[in-house]
Design an enzyme around this catalytic site. Structure first.
Site, short mmCIF file in Angstrom:
data_model
loop_
_atom_site.label_atom_id
_atom_site.label_comp_id
_atom_site.label_asym_id
_atom_site.label_seq_id
_atom_site.Cartn_x
_atom_site.Cartn_y
_atom_site.Cartn_z
N GLY A 14 -27.54 57.41 -40.91
CA GLY A 14 -28.14 57.87 -39.66
C GLY A 14 -27.66 59.67 -39.59
N ARG A 41 -31.23 47.87 -44.16
CA ARG A 41 -32.40 48.57 -44.55
C ARG A 41 -31.85 49.34 -45.36
NH1 ARG A 41 -34.75 48.96 -39.63
NH2 ARG A 41 -33.02 50.08 -39.14
N SER A 42 -30.42 49.76 -44.99
CA SER A 42 -30.38 51.07 -45.87
C SER A 42 -29.03 50.44 -47.25
CB SER A 42 -29.34 52.30 -45.44
OG SER A 42 -29.92 52.87 -44.37
N CYS A 130 -23.42 64.03 -25.34
CA CYS A 130 -23.78 64.81 -26.24
C CYS A 130 -23.74 65.97 -25.44
CB CYS A 130 -24.61 65.15 -27.23
SG CYS A 130 -26.34 64.01 -26.86
N GLN A 157 -32.43 70.18 -24.88
CA GLN A 157 -31.46 69.04 -25.67
C GLN A 157 -32.73 69.41 -27.23
OE1 GLN A 157 -29.83 66.28 -22.56
NE2 GLN A 157 -30.37 65.71 -24.53
N GLY A 161 -30.92 64.93 -31.87
CA GLY A 161 -29.88 63.98 -30.56
C GLY A 161 -30.54 62.44 -30.68
N LYS A 214 -26.58 60.08 -17.20
CA LYS A 214 -25.36 59.39 -17.70
C LYS A 214 -24.88 60.79 -17.96
CE LYS A 214 -27.34 57.62 -22.10
NZ LYS A 214 -28.07 58.10 -23.09
N ARG A 236 -36.41 68.49 -23.34
CA ARG A 236 -36.24 68.37 -25.04
C ARG A 236 -36.60 69.42 -25.85
NH1 ARG A 236 -33.20 64.89 -27.99
NH2 ARG A 236 -33.83 63.06 -26.66
N HIS A 243 -27.60 71.73 -28.86
CA HIS A 243 -27.88 71.17 -26.89
C HIS A 243 -27.30 72.54 -26.53
CE1 HIS A 243 -28.81 66.98 -27.57
NE2 HIS A 243 -27.97 66.85 -27.58
N ASN A 316 -25.18 68.86 -30.89
CA ASN A 316 -25.01 68.11 -30.18
C ASN A 316 -24.95 67.11 -31.30
OD1 ASN A 316 -27.94 68.62 -31.46
ND2 ASN A 316 -28.34 66.90 -31.21
O1 25A Z 1 -29.01 52.85 -28.68
P1 25A Z 1 -28.61 54.20 -28.10
O2 25A Z 1 -27.10 54.50 -27.75
O3 25A Z 1 -29.40 55.25 -27.30
O4 25A Z 1 -28.58 54.78 -29.47
C1 25A Z 1 -29.39 54.77 -30.31
C2 25A Z 1 -30.18 56.11 -31.95
O5 25A Z 1 -29.02 57.41 -31.36
C3 25A Z 1 -28.65 57.49 -32.01
C4 25A Z 1 -28.56 56.46 -33.53
O6 25A Z 1 -29.84 56.92 -34.31
C5 25A Z 1 -29.17 55.80 -32.92
O7 25A Z 1 -29.85 54.69 -32.98
N1 25A Z 1 -27.66 57.72 -31.73
C6 25A Z 1 -26.34 57.10 -32.33
N2 25A Z 1 -25.19 57.72 -30.97
C7 25A Z 1 -25.38 58.29 -30.67
C8 25A Z 1 -24.89 60.29 -30.58
N3 25A Z 1 -24.04 60.58 -30.20
C9 25A Z 1 -26.72 58.93 -31.14
N4 25A Z 1 -27.57 60.12 -31.37
C10 25A Z 1 -27.20 61.20 -30.75
N5 25A Z 1 -25.95 61.36 -31.02
P2 25A Z 1 -29.65 57.78 -35.90
O8 25A Z 1 -30.98 57.74 -36.70
O9 25A Z 1 -28.57 58.99 -36.03
O10 25A Z 1 -28.71 56.62 -36.69
C11 25A Z 1 -28.68 55.21 -36.78
C12 25A Z 1 -27.92 54.45 -38.22
O11 25A Z 1 -27.59 52.84 -36.89
C13 25A Z 1 -27.96 52.15 -38.24
N6 25A Z 1 -28.88 51.04 -37.89
C14 25A Z 1 -29.58 50.79 -37.32
N7 25A Z 1 -29.70 49.56 -36.78
C15 25A Z 1 -28.67 49.07 -37.25
C16 25A Z 1 -27.50 49.86 -37.88
N8 25A Z 1 -26.61 49.62 -38.09
C17 25A Z 1 -25.87 48.03 -38.71
N9 25A Z 1 -26.81 47.22 -38.08
C18 25A Z 1 -28.16 47.29 -37.14
N10 25A Z 1 -28.82 46.68 -36.78
C19 25A Z 1 -29.24 52.84 -39.32
O12 25A Z 1 -28.45 52.66 -40.61
C20 25A Z 1 -28.87 53.82 -39.18
O13 25A Z 1 -27.27 54.73 -39.99
P3 25A Z 1 -30.80 52.06 -41.33
O14 25A Z 1 -29.94 51.14 -42.26
O15 25A Z 1 -31.08 51.11 -39.77
O16 25A Z 1 -31.46 53.81 -41.32
C21 25A Z 1 -30.57 53.91 -42.34
C22 25A Z 1 -32.84 54.48 -42.52
O17 25A Z 1 -32.91 54.19 -42.36
C23 25A Z 1 -35.01 54.50 -41.97
N11 25A Z 1 -35.11 53.94 -41.15
C24 25A Z 1 -34.64 53.48 -39.71
N12 25A Z 1 -35.62 52.29 -38.92
C25 25A Z 1 -35.76 51.75 -40.22
C26 25A Z 1 -36.34 52.29 -41.38
N13 25A Z 1 -36.90 52.47 -42.11
C27 25A Z 1 -37.92 51.32 -42.33
N14 25A Z 1 -38.24 51.18 -41.34
C28 25A Z 1 -37.63 51.13 -40.01
N15 25A Z 1 -37.54 50.63 -38.64
C29 25A Z 1 -34.57 56.12 -41.22
O18 25A Z 1 -34.70 57.01 -41.82
C30 25A Z 1 -32.73 55.79 -41.74
O19 25A Z 1 -32.28 57.58 -42.04
O1 L14 Z 2 -26.29 58.62 -24.97
O2 L14 Z 2 -32.40 61.92 -27.32
O3 L14 Z 2 -25.09 59.68 -26.97
O4 L14 Z 2 -31.05 63.71 -27.81
C1 L14 Z 2 -27.44 60.56 -27.79
C2 L14 Z 2 -28.42 61.39 -28.33
C3 L14 Z 2 -28.56 59.43 -25.49
C4 L14 Z 2 -29.92 60.38 -26.27
C5 L14 Z 2 -26.00 59.38 -25.66
C6 L14 Z 2 -31.00 62.46 -27.07
C7 L14 Z 2 -27.39 59.46 -26.55
C8 L14 Z 2 -29.79 62.01 -27.02
#
Ligand code: 25A
Ligand code: L14
Length: 345
Positions: A14, A41-42, A130, A157, A161, A214, A236, A243, A316
């Site tokens: 991700g 997926r990955s 963030c 933002q 993110g 948050k 946004r 950000h 961010n």
């Molecule tokens: O729930 P939250 O806390 O609100 O977080 C929501 C999202 O915010 C990001 C992160 O998205 C998360 O999913 N995030 C997390 N912390 C963050 C922070 N501090 C934050 N963003 C900002 N600040 P992301 O896109 O950056 O990364 C997601 C990663 O998580 C892996 N993942 C998802 N579900 C998983 C999982 N790993 C294990 N088990 C699960 N069930 C995800 O891996 C990615 O590494 P991936 O293999 O699911 O996806 C990798 C690539 O595949 C593509 N893709 C995504 N969804 C689909 C898809 N392709 C086809 N179909 C899909 N449905 C994407 O292009 C992705 O690059």
């Molecule tokens: O809570 O969408 O850390 O910019 C970080 C990314 C919340 C959403 C978190 C975004 C997320 C935020």
């Protein structure tokens, strides 16, 4: 005596996970190995790391056995499922999701602000939101010097993110608008290209969004101050990385802007860029790719004696997520007491 550590990165494919890999490399983290984990997926995908490539593995209950620590950025539901499993198998987790941040058993850490609370971790450590991280790095020196009673903040933002899909959506919508084509909004509720959305995450019962709440709740927990008043508007904007925040504070005791600027210029992790007469102030495009928080436009409020206004910018994905998490990992390995053993969850 130097040791090397086996590190796991969950969500490695991700937007945040890739930046975690960059940070481990850039900061010279003493790793023996790095295991990239994500969903099915990955699995099999190859990621650039340290001049080489690593292959993503699908996460499972046994993924954390034998690891010294892990950094998670795969979202809240994945963290809820896997962080306790990792902690039980003796692998402490630095978690980037919102899942554990308000749990009393889990320290919520910004190294420049409250590193000491790490001492009582039980295998899961939360990385704050963030927007909250960058605001508190900027405010910490003023908080310590004169106290802060009230914060009113508006954020601007970046789309990164939200993750990789949002980065692609902004680029795609922009391209299509220039080509006079129809556009679709998939990631956000409305078009983000050439627009500002006063909604980040979902709305809660009090009319504020989850992102705004948050900032309120995490500020209280990190400062360890239930009385500090915070009100946020999170917006946004069509920016890819970085950000920005307009931050207004009411201090407990008076401080001149020049004195605040002086304190901030000596604070760790913070860079003052404040020469408005030369057109110099922090901007997202300059903060992108950097680990510091930038502050400028520091000035006295015109409506109240103890008010200060400022502009705070950070990348961010770096200080707002990956850098902060890797810094926590650096603190963990500095004290063997914080790493050893396994934890009950
Ligand atoms: O729930 P939250 O806390 O609100 O977080 C929501 C999202 O915010 C990001 C992160 O998205 C998360 O999913 N995030 C997390 N912390 C963050 C922070 N501090 C934050 N963003 C900002 N600040 P992301 O896109 O950056 O990364 C997601 C990663 O998580 C892996 N993942 C998802 N579900 C998983 C999982 N790993 C294990 N088990 C699960 N069930 C995800 O891996 C990615 O590494 P991936 O293999 O699911 O996806 C990798 C690539 O595949 C593509 N893709 C995504 N969804 C689909 C898809 N392709 C086809 N179909 C899909 N449905 C994407 O292009 C992705 O690059
Ligand atoms: O809570 O969408 O850390 O910019 C970080 C990314 C919340 C959403 C978190 C975004 C997320 C935020």
């Amino acid at each position: 005596m130097s040791r090397e550590y086996k590190v796991g990165v969950l969500g490695a494919s991700g937007a945040v996970g890739r930046e975690v890999l960059n940070c481990l490399e850039d900061r010279g983290f003493p790793y023996a190995s790095v295991k990239a984990l994500a969903s099915a997926r990955s699995a099999g995908a190859r990621l650039d790391f340290a001049g080489d490539e690593i292959t993503v593995e699908e996460v499972g209950p046994d993924s954390f056995k034998g690891l010294d620590l892990a950094i998670f950025s795969a979202g809240a539901s994945v963290s809820r499922q896997y962080a306790p499993i990792a902690a039980r198998s003796g692998c402490p987790v630095v978690d980037n999701s919102s899942c554990w941040r308000q749990d009393d058993r889990v320290p919520l850490v910004v190294p420049e602000v409250n590193a000491r609370v790490l001492a009582r971790h039980r295998g899961i450590i939360a990385n704050p939101n963030c927007s909250t991280i960058q605001m508190l790095v900027a405010l910490k020196p003023i908080y310590d010097a004169v106290g802060i009673k009230r914060i009113i903040v508006s954020t601007y933002q970046a789309v990164s993110g939200t993750g990789q899909k949002a980065i692609e959506e902004l680029a795609e919508q922009t391209r299509r608008i220039f080509n006079c084509q129809d556009i679709a909004a998939n990631v956000y509720p409305h078009r983000i290209a050439f627009n500002c959305l006063p909604q980040i995450d979902v709305f809660t019962d009090n009319g504020y969004t989850k992102e705004e709440m948050k900032m309120v709740n995490e500020t209280k927990k990190i400062f360890g101050d239930e009385n500090i008043k915070v009100s946020a508007t999170c917006v946004r904007v069509p920016v890819f990385y970085g950000h920005s925040e307009a931050v207004w504070i009411e201090t407990a005791r008076h401080i001149e802007p020049a004195a605040a600027r002086e304190l901030m210029s000596r604070a760790p992790g913070l860079l003052v860029v404040d020469e408005p007469e030369k057109g110099r102030y922090p901007m997202a495009i300059d903060a992108a790719g950097r680990d510091e928080v930038f502050v400028g436009r520091l000035r006295a409020d015109l409506t109240t004696e103890n008010g200060l206004s400022m502009w705070v910018v950070a990348d961010n994905l770096r200080k707002g997520a990956a850098t902060n998490a890797v810094e926590i990992a650096e603190l963990l390995i500095r004290d063997p007491e914080l790493l050893k053993t396994s934890w009950e969850w």
